[in-house]
Design a protein around this motif. Structure first.
Motif, PDB file in Angstrom:
ATOM      1  N   ASP A  16     -22.196  -6.105  59.336  1.00 32.76           N
ATOM      2  CA  ASP A  16     -22.912  -4.911  59.799  1.00 32.76           C
ATOM      3  C   ASP A  16     -24.377  -4.941  59.380  1.00 32.76           C
ATOM      4  O   ASP A  16     -24.810  -5.798  58.595  1.00 32.76           O
ATOM      5  CB  ASP A  16     -22.260  -3.655  59.220  1.00 32.76           C
ATOM      6  CG  ASP A  16     -20.965  -3.301  59.909  1.00 32.76           C
ATOM      7  OD1 ASP A  16     -20.253  -2.407  59.418  1.00 32.76           O
ATOM      8  OD2 ASP A  16     -20.648  -3.930  60.951  1.00 32.76           O
ATOM      9  N   SER A  17     -25.102  -3.981  59.897  1.00 32.17           N
ATOM     10  CA  SER A  17     -26.504  -3.796  59.543  1.00 32.17           C
ATOM     11  C   SER A  17     -26.682  -2.450  58.859  1.00 32.17           C
ATOM     12  O   SER A  17     -25.892  -1.522  59.071  1.00 32.17           O
ATOM     13  CB  SER A  17     -27.392  -3.859  60.786  1.00 32.17           C
ATOM     14  OG  SER A  17     -27.302  -5.117  61.412  1.00 32.17           O
ATOM     15  N   LEU A  18     -27.742  -2.350  58.057  1.00 32.39           N
ATOM     16  CA  LEU A  18     -28.052  -1.117  57.360  1.00 32.39           C
ATOM     17  C   LEU A  18     -29.547  -1.076  57.112  1.00 32.39           C
ATOM     18  O   LEU A  18     -30.173  -2.119  56.869  1.00 32.39           O
ATOM     19  CB  LEU A  18     -27.293  -1.062  56.029  1.00 32.39           C
ATOM     20  CG  LEU A  18     -27.115   0.280  55.326  1.00 32.39           C
ATOM     21  CD1 LEU A  18     -26.310   1.238  56.200  1.00 32.39           C
ATOM     22  CD2 LEU A  18     -26.410   0.075  53.985  1.00 32.39           C
ATOM     23  N   ARG A  19     -30.115   0.121  57.176  1.00 33.75           N
ATOM     24  CA  ARG A  19     -31.546   0.270  56.951  1.00 33.75           C
ATOM     25  C   ARG A  19     -31.771   1.223  55.783  1.00 33.75           C
ATOM     26  O   ARG A  19     -31.315   2.364  55.796  1.00 33.75           O
ATOM     27  CB  ARG A  19     -32.222   0.830  58.204  1.00 33.75           C
ATOM     28  CG  ARG A  19     -33.723   1.015  58.100  1.00 33.75           C
ATOM     29  CD  ARG A  19     -34.232   1.652  59.382  1.00 33.75           C
ATOM     30  NE  ARG A  19     -35.650   1.909  59.355  1.00 33.75           N
ATOM     31  CZ  ARG A  19     -36.565   1.038  59.761  1.00 33.75           C
ATOM     32  NH1 ARG A  19     -36.188  -0.142  60.221  1.00 33.75           N
ATOM     33  NH2 ARG A  19     -37.845   1.347  59.714  1.00 33.75           N
ATOM     34  N   LEU A  20     -32.468   0.728  54.783  1.00 32.71           N
ATOM     35  CA  LEU A  20     -32.857   1.553  53.639  1.00 32.71           C
ATOM     36  C   LEU A  20     -34.293   2.034  53.831  1.00 32.71           C
ATOM     37  O   LEU A  20     -35.131   1.302  54.347  1.00 32.71           O
ATOM     38  CB  LEU A  20     -32.753   0.762  52.341  1.00 32.71           C
ATOM     39  CG  LEU A  20     -31.409   0.113  52.034  1.00 32.71           C
ATOM     40  CD1 LEU A  20     -31.470  -0.591  50.681  1.00 32.71           C
ATOM     41  CD2 LEU A  20     -30.290   1.128  52.061  1.00 32.71           C
ATOM     42  N   THR A  21     -34.531   3.255  53.395  1.00 33.47           N
ATOM     43  CA  THR A  21     -35.872   3.822  53.469  1.00 33.47           C
ATOM     44  C   THR A  21     -36.295   4.306  52.094  1.00 33.47           C
ATOM     45  O   THR A  21     -35.493   4.858  51.348  1.00 33.47           O
ATOM     46  CB  THR A  21     -35.917   4.994  54.460  1.00 33.47           C
ATOM     47  OG1 THR A  21     -35.551   4.522  55.761  1.00 33.47           O
ATOM     48  CG2 THR A  21     -37.315   5.590  54.539  1.00 33.47           C
TER      49      THR A  21
END
Length: 122
Positions: A16-21
């Motif tokens: 999967d993919s994930l985006r941290l901010t």
């Protein structure tokens, strides 16, 4: 002073993919580079990625090259870490950090966020 708050962590499956901010406040104009580190249980904190304030240079650790991308948005005062093809070994607490001058290693960073947990199940 610079304040950093990470968000976007969670539980995902391998692949999967994930985006941290990282939300930035305070004297962001004094920061030379923005970095991402991670720490898994029982392991040292690892330097994952970094980008200079104007985006002209980046750094990626060998374990994430080709899968992770960091970017900064000076208008929104955010720094992001886009993670693709996640693996169980990417499981860790991820930290956003700010360096005022040098940015080559962990000790060069002056300000840290509280971290966000990323868990990748197999």
């Amino acid at each position: 002073q610079v304040q950093l708050v990470e968000s976007g962590g969670g539980l995902v499956q391998a692949g999967d993919s994930l985006r941290l901010t990282c939300a930035v406040s305070g004297r962001a104009s004094s920061v030379y580079a923005w970095g991402w580190f991670r720490q898994a249980p029982g392991k040292e904190r690892e330097y994952v990625a970094a980008i200079t304030w104007n985006g002209d240079r980046t750094y990626y650790g060998e374990s994430v090259k080709g899968r992770f991308t960091t970017a900064r948005d000076n208008n929104k005062n955010t720094v992001s870490l886009q993670m693709h093809s996640l693996k169980p070994e990417d499981t860790a607490v991820y930290y956003c950090a700010a360096a005022l001058s040098r940015w080559y290693k962990l000790d060069d960073y002056n300000y840290w966020g509280q971290g966000t947990q990323v868990t990748v199940s197999s």
